[in-house]
Structure formats: C-alpha cells, structure tokens
Design an enzyme around this catalytic site. Structure first.
Site, PDB file in Angstrom:
ATOM      1  N   CYS A 165       0.802  -1.226   0.000  1.00  0.00           N
ATOM      2  CA  CYS A 165       0.000   0.000   0.000  1.00  0.00           C
ATOM      3  C   CYS A 165       0.836   1.277   0.000  1.00  0.00           C
ATOM      4  CB  CYS A 165      -0.934   0.007   1.205  1.00  0.00           C
ATOM      5  SG  CYS A 165      -2.133  -1.345   1.206  1.00  0.00           S
ATOM      6  N   HIS A 244      12.443   1.119   4.850  1.00  0.00           N
ATOM      7  CA  HIS A 244      12.152  -0.290   4.571  1.00  0.00           C
ATOM      8  C   HIS A 244      12.835  -1.138   5.644  1.00  0.00           C
ATOM      9  CE1 HIS A 244      11.500  -4.033   2.619  1.00  0.00           C
ATOM     10  NE2 HIS A 244      11.333  -3.577   1.408  1.00  0.00           N
ATOM     11  N   HIS A 328      -1.877  20.050   6.264  1.00  0.00           N
ATOM     12  CA  HIS A 328      -2.747  18.956   5.825  1.00  0.00           C
ATOM     13  C   HIS A 328      -2.024  17.619   5.941  1.00  0.00           C
ATOM     14  CE1 HIS A 328      -5.352  22.094   4.252  1.00  0.00           C
ATOM     15  NE2 HIS A 328      -4.313  22.597   3.613  1.00  0.00           N
ATOM     16  N   HIS A 332      -2.586   7.208   4.839  1.00  0.00           N
ATOM     17  CA  HIS A 332      -3.130   6.075   4.085  1.00  0.00           C
ATOM     18  C   HIS A 332      -4.352   5.483   4.773  1.00  0.00           C
ATOM     19  CE1 HIS A 332      -3.687   2.252   2.219  1.00  0.00           C
ATOM     20  NE2 HIS A 332      -3.124   1.573   3.201  1.00  0.00           N
ATOM     21  N   ASN A 365     -10.385   0.941   1.465  1.00  0.00           N
ATOM     22  CA  ASN A 365      -8.930   0.925   1.305  1.00  0.00           C
ATOM     23  C   ASN A 365      -8.621   0.674  -0.170  1.00  0.00           C
ATOM     24  OD1 ASN A 365      -6.198   0.385   1.221  1.00  0.00           O
ATOM     25  ND2 ASN A 365      -6.199  -1.010   2.967  1.00  0.00           N
TER      26      ASN A 365
END
Length: 433
Positions: A165, A244, A328, A332, A365
C-alpha cells in the site's frame, strides 16, 4: 580569466542543480454506480457464494460469517464503496480477463481524465511509472498504457509490483529521480490495486480481514520538471522519505501473501503488525523531522534523544508537533485502527484526519491510491491555500513507511471530475464507534 571561470561555474551550477518537480494535476478514478455495495449486499452475496460451494468447507465454520460482518460494521467503511464486476457475478468471475478489465478500467479512466484536464498530449510523456502490488500481467500494466495512448518509443517506463500500500509514494520517488536526469519532460505516475483475483475464499481469519477492507480505486498523477509549468501546477514536491525494515523477520512476515492450510492463497496479517508499523513509522518520522520541523522542535527532539540515550532510558521518546510543519495530513486509509493510531501518536485533531476517515468511509482501502483520494477531498472542501504544506504518509507490507511532502503553489481548486463532486455535500459524516 576570473570572469570566464565565474561564468563557467555558473553554467555548471545551472546544468547540475536539482530539478524542481511540479505536480501539474492528478485524477482519482470514480467507478460506475452499479459497482456500489453495502454491508448488507456483501453479506448476502457471501452467503450465496458459500451455499453454492465456492467457499472452502461450505457448511462449516459459520461463525466466520459473524466475524466478517463484525469487521465490515466496525471497519469505518460506508455503504457505497465499490467492488469489481467479476465479484458481483454469481458464480464469481475471478479470471484473468476479469482482472484485466478491472485494472484497465481504473487506470485508463484516471489517465484519460488527467490528459483531458491538463491538455497534455500523450506524446509529451517521457517517463511512466506504474505500481500494482498483486496483479502484474504480461505484457505489463505500463505496457497497456503505452499501447493505449501510443506513447513514444523512447519512453522510460517502469512497473512496480509486490510493494504494498505504500508503493504510491515509492512511484513518486522513482519518478522524481528520473526527472532529475531527463530534463524538460513530463512523468506520469499511476497507482492502483486489483482485487478480482485476490478475494480470499478460505477460513483463515487473518486472511479474511483484507476482503473486508480493500475496494476498487486508482489514481494518475502528472509531474513535470519544466519551469513553464510552475504557474499552472498545483504543488511542488519538497521531500520524499522511504523506510524499509524488511531485513527484520517480523517486518518481513507481518503481511504475507501465502497459502492457507487448505492451499488457498490469501494475505495473512500477523499479530506483530501493530508493533512493526509503529517502529517503522518512528524511523520515518526521525528521518523526516529534521527536514521539515522548526528549530525549536528539532532541539526538543534532540535533547530528549540525548537524555534517553545517555542518562535515563526510561524517558519517553518526544513526539515532535508536526502540526507546526504541515497544514494537511493524508494518512493512508488502510483501516480505521491505523488512522486512529496515527491520530493519537501524532497528536492530531479530528480535522487533520478527516480526509483519511472520509476516504475510508466513501471508497474503502484503495491501497496505494488512497492518499490521492484524500488530497482530492481536501481540494474539494476548498481548504488548500497557497503555501500550505501537505504530508502524505503510507504504510505497507515489507514493512515500509514512506512519506512525500508537497507545498501548494496557489489556492487549489478541485479539478474537473473530482471523485467527491457528487457526494461532497454528505461529508463529513459521523463514524459509529
């Protein structure tokens, strides 16, 4: 001689300075109304599928239907999200043709609108980056776009798969890097996901959760490194930060596509997911903070870090006030719990997470494209003013946490065919606890 050296130095600087990346416009796909589903319709559909024997071990584990219904009711999703045509059919059409249709409709619908709104010709696109995590046919999705719009032969195209995602920000970062090398061109970034072939029909609870959350959606983003586009562009890209943590086994396995005990493929979510997400987010914040926070917040963070490391390990980490850095937040829309957790940890107000909650409610989603539906919501509400700073933050399997930071170049109005234009009057809505 000095003058010549000065001129040469100035020329070299101009030639090698980082290229400013502008976001000219973007478009989010709005599926046709006949693909809408309510919780009641989904549950009715699921029961028919089980009765027809399309679900593993039909007649057993009926408690799973109660589990699915509770997840749907508490998920934060509304009654007008979308699923693809193949999953509306009885029996289900989980075919390659159905999957191609879902993804082709999404990406071409979004790209068509971007070209229409900007007046940019497909022949002007020099860079193309497409991301889709679980659906990567041959020829690639990037090639589908190249073929449809007859993009030029020297197009720099990439197709990102299996990156979860958070891949939408990765695609932006990749396009940014390419725009530093290839001057005077446009980059088209397309983010989507496919659920036609990824509906899980087994009895593993951790794999059933994804069925309840993921819905149809996608976005196309047009970037430019040309100074002529500064006046009409909506935003300027300021930073991208990618983290990561896949070298850690728990991070690697917390969201894993695999076979269940009956040999059915699904994405399992481990109990380590909340811990892994929190840790990866902290690393991203620690990297992003020094780039965007005011001096006072940087000093407070640094002092707390030193005290904790060298004097008192029990001291809590100081969470900087990112409201001083951004107007702002586009978090996700991975699920209600994710939004709740980031709202709490970042000390945000309900207004700051409104775009994320409403996107989850209206569209579900949509994976990597959700951050663009959120930005579209903010524009549609008329809240985006010149100089406003935007933080897009996405988390995904791997485990990854990626951020992109934008600055509005003008008071931004919603573009034509904004996905919220027909339903904006209903939002925000109250989300039941």
């Amino acid at each position: 001689m000095f003058t010549i050296s000065l001129i040469l130095g100035w020329i070299l600087y101009i030639m090698n300075r980082p290229q400013t990346v502008y976001l000219v416009d973007f478009s989010c796909y709005l599926p046709p109304s006949h693909l809408k589903v309510s919780v009641k319709k989904i549950m009715s559909h699921v029961r028919v599928i089980r009765e027809q024997g399309m679900w593993a071990k039909t007649g057993e584990h009926d408690y799973l239907m109660d589990f699915v219904e509770k997840i749907l009711e508490r998920s934060g999703l509304g009654q007008e999200t979308y699923i693809p045509e193949g999953l509306h059919c009885l029996p289900l059409e989980q075919t390659m043709a159905g999957s191609r249709k879902e993804t082709t409709d999404v990406i071409l619908g979004a790209v068509d609108n971007v070209f229409r709104n900007t007046g940019v010709s497909p022949s002007e696109i020099g860079i193309l980056v497409v991301n889709s995590s679980t659906f990567n046919p041959t020829p690639s999705l990037a090639t589908i776009i190249v073929n449809k719009y007859k993009l030029r032969d020297n197009i720099k195209s990439l197709n990102l798969g299996g990156m979860g995602c958070s891949a939408g920000v990765i695609a932006i970062d990749v396009a940014k890097s390419l725009l530093q090398v290839h001057r005077n061109t446009y980059a088209l970034v397309v983010s989507t996901e496919n659920i036609t072939q990824n509906l899980y029909l087994g009895n593993n609870k951790s794999m059933l959760v994804t069925n309840c959350l993921f819905r149809v959606g996608g976005a196309a983003v047009l970037l430019s490194n040309m100074s002529k586009d500064q006046k009409r562009a909506k935003y300027k890209l300021v930073h991208t930060v990618r983290v990561h943590t896949g070298s850690d086994d728990r991070s690697y396995g917390c969201a894993l596509q695999e076979d269940d005990e009956d040999g059915l493929v699904g994405v399992s979510l481990s109990k380590d997911l909340p811990m892994v997400a929190a840790r990866t987010l902290k690393i991203n914040i620690a990297t992003l903070g020094p780039l965007v926070l005011p001096i006072r917040e940087k000093l407070r963070f640094f002092v707390t870090f030193v005290r904790k490391k060298f004097f008192d390990p029990k001291i809590k980490h100081y969470m900087p006030d990112f409201k001083l850095a951004f107007e702002h937040f586009c978090i996700h829309a991975g699920g209600r719990a994710l939004i709740d957790e980031l709202e709490k940890n970042l000390h945000l107000s309900p207004l700051h997470v409104e775009a994320s909650r409403m996107t989850l409610h209206r569209f579900g989603n949509t994976s990597s494209s959700s951050i663009w539906y959120e930005l579209a919501y903010t524009e549609a509400k008329g809240r985006m003013k010149k100089g406003d700073r935007i933080w897009q933050i996405a988390l995904g399997s791997g485990f990854k946490c990626n951020s992109s930071v934008w600055v509005a170049l003008r008071n931004v109005k919603p573009s034509t065919n904004n996905p919220w234009e027909d339903c904006l009057h209903k939002y925000p809505v109250e989300i039941d606890i």
